[in-house]
Design a protein around this motif. Structure first.
Motif, PDB file in Angstrom:
ATOM      1  N   TRP A  44       0.814  -1.209   0.000  1.00  0.00           N
ATOM      2  CA  TRP A  44       0.000   0.000   0.000  1.00  0.00           C
ATOM      3  C   TRP A  44       0.855   1.271   0.000  1.00  0.00           C
ATOM      4  CZ3 TRP A  44      -4.856  -0.276  -1.439  1.00  0.00           C
ATOM      5  CH2 TRP A  44      -5.485  -1.516  -1.357  1.00  0.00           C
ATOM      6  N   PHE A  56      -2.561   3.773  -5.260  1.00  0.00           N
ATOM      7  CA  PHE A  56      -1.644   3.055  -4.394  1.00  0.00           C
ATOM      8  C   PHE A  56      -1.038   1.872  -5.140  1.00  0.00           C
ATOM      9  CE2 PHE A  56      -4.915   4.948  -1.778  1.00  0.00           C
ATOM     10  CZ  PHE A  56      -4.201   5.516  -0.728  1.00  0.00           C
ATOM     11  N   ALA A  58      -0.630  -1.320  -4.285  1.00  0.00           N
ATOM     12  CA  ALA A  58      -1.229  -2.103  -3.201  1.00  0.00           C
ATOM     13  C   ALA A  58      -0.404  -3.325  -2.828  1.00  0.00           C
ATOM     14  CB  ALA A  58      -2.643  -2.529  -3.582  1.00  0.00           C
ATOM     15  N   ARG A  93     -11.758  -1.490   1.277  1.00  0.00           N
ATOM     16  CA  ARG A  93     -10.442  -1.521   0.632  1.00  0.00           C
ATOM     17  C   ARG A  93     -10.112  -2.977   0.300  1.00  0.00           C
ATOM     18  NH1 ARG A  93      -4.717   0.167   3.347  1.00  0.00           N
ATOM     19  NH2 ARG A  93      -4.600  -2.032   3.827  1.00  0.00           N
TER      20      ARG A  93
END
Length: 182
Positions: A44, A56, A58, A93
């Protein structure tokens, strides 16, 4: 002995975009923004944030090509836009859990109720890498139609029934054997 490796791997960075929701029930919308071939490990890592939309890096997942999956890779490469699929897990998320170049493997993750699968166009250098892997490993297998077993075709199965019940009415009889009794 064949010394050719059976698989090929590449680290793929998964880029996710967070944007504001359009309804009051969804505060944020997470979508797949792209992928980065040969990406370094990430957890992230923020890439950009303009106040409303943020991107981001991730995660970095391993894309693995198997020599037995060349049929699905060929289907992907012959599509109008060759793609890479990313399976995302979780509400809110999402967590990237799988990256694949095989449309067949992507469909398995779509069946799972926990995963959401999104696709993105495959970069040109990655297309060449997959094409080289397919050229090295693909073997055309001719279609062979299965035939029925000759010894079982038309075999009578009189008397099959529940062994616990000693009634003749419970036993399944071949209709042809019933014609012979008349």
């Amino acid at each position: 002995m064949d010394e050719t490796p059976k698989t090929a791997t590449m680290p793929i960075g998964v880029l996710l975009r967070r944007s504001p929701g359009v309804t009051r029930w969804v505060a944020q919308v997470w979508t797949l923004a792209g992928i980065v071939p040969h990406a370094p490990p990430a957890d992230w890592t923020p890439l950009r944030d303009d106040g409303t939309v943020a991107e981001f890096h991730a995660a970095t997942l391993t894309l693995e090509l198997h020599r037995k999956d060349t049929d699905s890779l060929i289907q992907n490469l012959t599509a109008q836009v060759p793609s890479v699929w990313v399976a995302l897990r979780g509400a809110g998320r999402p967590e990237p859990v799988k990256v694949t170049a095989s449309p067949f493997e992507a469909s398995f993750h779509e069946i799972d109720a926990e995963d959401r699968v999104e696709k993105v166009a495959m970069p040109a250098g990655m297309v060449e890498w997959v094409e080289a892997f397919v050229a090295l490993h693909h073997v055309d297998e001719p279609f062979v139609k299965r035939r029925r077993d000759k010894h079982r075709e038309g075999a009578a199965q009189d008397g099959i029934g529940d062994a616990r019940i000693a009634q003749g009415a419970d036993v399944w009889r071949n209709p042809q054997s019933l014609r012979g009794r008349r």
